[in-house]
Design a protein around this motif. Structure first.
Motif, mmCIF file in Angstrom:
data_model
loop_
_atom_site.group_PDB
_atom_site.id
_atom_site.type_symbol
_atom_site.label_atom_id
_atom_site.label_comp_id
_atom_site.label_asym_id
_atom_site.label_seq_id
_atom_site.Cartn_x
_atom_site.Cartn_y
_atom_site.Cartn_z
ATOM 1 N N UNK A 150 -2.863 1.917 -4.510
ATOM 2 C CA UNK A 150 -2.755 3.443 -4.364
ATOM 3 C C UNK A 150 -3.791 4.145 -3.427
ATOM 4 N N UNK A 151 -3.485 4.375 -2.112
ATOM 5 C CA UNK A 151 -4.348 5.254 -1.426
ATOM 6 C C UNK A 151 -4.385 6.604 -1.933
ATOM 7 N N UNK A 152 -5.129 7.257 -1.263
ATOM 8 C CA UNK A 152 -5.371 8.830 -1.630
ATOM 9 C C UNK A 152 -4.722 9.536 -0.574
ATOM 10 N N UNK A 153 -4.273 9.062 0.479
ATOM 11 C CA UNK A 153 -3.370 9.692 1.557
ATOM 12 C C UNK A 153 -2.719 8.546 2.116
ATOM 13 N N UNK A 189 -10.025 5.120 -4.000
ATOM 14 C CA UNK A 189 -9.131 3.912 -3.933
ATOM 15 C C UNK A 189 -10.104 2.648 -4.177
ATOM 16 N N UNK A 190 -11.175 2.539 -3.527
ATOM 17 C CA UNK A 190 -12.152 1.419 -3.680
ATOM 18 C C UNK A 190 -12.569 1.115 -5.115
ATOM 19 N N UNK A 236 0.832 -1.260 -0.093
ATOM 20 C CA UNK A 236 0.164 -0.017 -0.001
ATOM 21 C C UNK A 236 0.712 1.114 0.048
ATOM 22 N N UNK A 237 0.348 2.264 -0.541
ATOM 23 C CA UNK A 237 1.449 3.660 -0.689
ATOM 24 C C UNK A 237 1.095 4.515 -1.760
ATOM 25 N N UNK A 238 1.698 5.606 -1.847
ATOM 26 C CA UNK A 238 1.555 6.474 -2.923
ATOM 27 C C UNK A 238 2.970 6.637 -3.746
ATOM 28 N N UNK A 239 3.122 6.431 -5.111
ATOM 29 C CA UNK A 239 4.360 6.582 -5.630
ATOM 30 C C UNK A 239 4.748 8.090 -5.528
#
Length: 570
Positions: A69-72, A483-484, A46-49
């Protein structure tokens, strides 16, 4: 085992040429660390590039690791926790440097407080630029130090070999000690440089086995339990891995079982001996305190579970915990059994099956059959239900209706919302552990939705996943609807709207403070879900709550049900 050399060979000539032009190697520390993680079974991160963490992301697809990819980054951490609870592996979060890393610290703090296995990977400033204060992108005074003040350990490594060793050390901690979060920071120059590591060093190391308790203490504990007339059990989060053995032990003793919220359904809440996850209720504590032998497995029994109540049994206390320092925490102990529940509980069960319940009677049978309990479980449950409703009658009424529409084998996520801890915790009776995603001690808002997303990614599709939270809590993480949708998940979210931060409003009133900052503006929740690409449903009549929740669960994709709590006051 994942082959590092094969992964390197899979790199296209064009990719290799582009990497060389950027001054990086495709066979780098990022590949080595992720290969080691993949070899331990981790197939989701989980994370954000971000600008500085791309040499982690480069290798994910090739290694068969799914990126969420979460949004935070806070949502990434909570998503990783929800996933980890379904998979029995540590959740892994990849952040970029600076703000990305610091954004994940609430999740790291949660993992520490709730004893969850969690690995935080981040890039760091190049070696030689520590504390340089030169205005570099994402420059942070001391990232490792900041994270280290929250997690079990935080390391800034100096080589790919050291980074890989840190992965092995993390798994050793999760397997042999109390599972808690760790952080591995890899300086950019190390992350992007070529790393030649022998394949054998990337292989997952064998499980060292579960620590067994001291034999004499175990025998003493078995004798106490065998002779008990009023035995009782408290099961915490550390007992969730021995659900079957703990149930058999309770049946053998005729012992009522109460659990913490982290231990919820360690013994099925439908079992005749279950007092459920209700330690905060006086009726349950009365049974525990009346016991002549109390067995506590894997819980620190903190105030967050007791709501001001006291655990003070009349008789002896036996306690099982992997850490010696926990054996006498918050409760006196007569026999402390340091060891893993996976080793200690089966050993206790075996010892009891071979222990004479009446040592003074040679004719007594050497085997013990299940016996009836000494407590009136049904009366205690009835009293508990009355007590639970008294705390928050409207929230509990809504929770009962919501829970009636959810399969007992579903995974239900919540957070520090009244609908969760004053409603669903009591109303939702569950069959197996790690099905109630909650943070009892850290008590954070914004956990429920991303944890549900992580659980949905990690759990079989045959299990429903439902997030039930308040309006204030949902607004902490509403961006994770995206994300969902992006992940194509079937997920139900129930938003119970009480108009803001209702408990804090009551706290203010109790102190003579006119309510301030607690009555919140509300969006059109159903329309908001639809704006993200989901479906929004509204409940305007309490008689249709259960029906609407069932409809939402049956729908594919993301579906939100909005329930104004005010309809339960009409």
């Amino acid at each position: 085992m994942t082959d590092l050399s094969q992964s390197v060979a899979d790199v296209s000539a064009a990719e290799r040429e582009a990497a060389e032009a950027a001054g990086v190697s495709t066979k780098n520390a990022g590949l080595a660390v992720l290969t080691a993680l993949r070899n331990y079974g981790v197939d989701t991160v989980f994370g954000i590039p971000g600008t500085h963490n791309l040499e982690f992301y480069r290798h994910l697809r090739r290694l068969g690791i799914h990126a969420v990819t979460s949004r935070h980054e806070q949502g990434a951490g909570y998503g990783a926790d929800g996933w980890a609870q379904q998979r029995g592996l540590p959740g892994v979060v990849i952040t970029t440097s600076g703000p990305g890393l610091l954004n994940a610290l609430s999740a790291a703090g949660t993992a520490y407080c709730e004893s969850r296995p969690f690995i935080l990977l981040s890039p760091g400033v190049p070696e030689g630029e520590e504390f340089a204060d030169i205005g570099a992108l994402h420059e942070t005074k001391d990232a490792t130090g900041a994270v280290g003040s929250i997690v079990e350990w935080s390391r800034r490594v100096t080589s790919a070999e050291e980074a890989v060793q840190s992965v092995h050390d993390a798994f050793e901690l999760f397997r042999t000690g109390r599972p808690r979060p760790v952080h591995i920071e890899i300086p950019l120059n190390v992350l992007e440089s070529e790393a030649s590591i022998d394949e054998s060093l990337l292989a997952a190391r064998p499980h060292p086995g579960h620590r067994e308790a001291d034999a004499d203490r175990l025998a003493a504990a078995a004798r106490l339990l065998a002779g008990a007339e009023r035995p009782a059990i408290i099961a915490g989060g550390g007992a969730t891995s021995v659900s079957r053995e703990l149930t058999a032990l309770a049946e053998l003793l005729g012992a009522p079982v109460a659990t913490t919220l982290n231990g919820k359904a360690a013994v099925s809440e439908h079992h005749p001996l279950s007092l459920r996850a209700e330690l905060r209720l006086a009726a349950v504590r009365d049974v525990i305190n009346a016991s002549d032998v109390l067995l506590v497995v894997g819980s620190k029994l903190g105030e967050a579970e007791l709501w001001g109540g006291v655990i003070d049994p009349a008789g002896k206390v036996i306690r099982v915990d992997v850490l010696e320092t926990q054996l006498d925490k918050n409760l006196r102990v007569d026999v402390g059994l340091q060891g893993h529940a996976e080793a200690v509980v089966p050993a206790l069960l075996e010892a009891l099956r071979g222990t004479d319940a009446a040592a003074s009677d040679p004719a007594a049978s050497s085997t013990r059959e299940a016996k009836p309990t000494w407590a009136d479980i049904e009366s205690v449950r009835a009293a508990s239900e009355v007590e639970a409703r008294s705390y928050a009658p409207l929230a509990m009424a809504a929770a009962v209706d919501i829970a009636s529409a959810i399969d007992p084998d579903a995974i239900v996520a919540g957070d520090s919302s009244q609908i969760t801890y004053m409603g669903m915790a009591s109303a939702m009776l569950q069959q197996r552990p790690h099905s109630f995603l909650y943070t009892a001690a850290y008590a954070t808002l914004g956990y429920g939705l991303p944890a549900a997303i992580g659980a949905r990614v990690g759990a079989p599709e045959s299990r429903d996943v439902v997030c039930v939270v308040g309006d204030g809590a949902l607004m902490f993480a509403v961006q994770e609807f995206a994300t969902a949708i992006e992940q194509g998940l079937n997920l139900t979210v129930v938003c119970v709207n009480n108009g803001g931060y209702a408990e804090i409003k009551q706290n203010e009133l109790d102190r003579g403070i006119s309510p301030i900052g607690v009555d919140l503006a509300q969006p059109d929740w159903a329309a908001l879900a639809e704006a993200f690409g989901g479906t929004g449903l509204r409940v305007t009549d309490r008689s249709r709550t259960a029906e609407t929740v069932r409809e939402a669960i049956a729908r594919p994709g993301l579906t939100l049900v909005h329930i104004p709590l005010g309809i339960y006051a009409e």
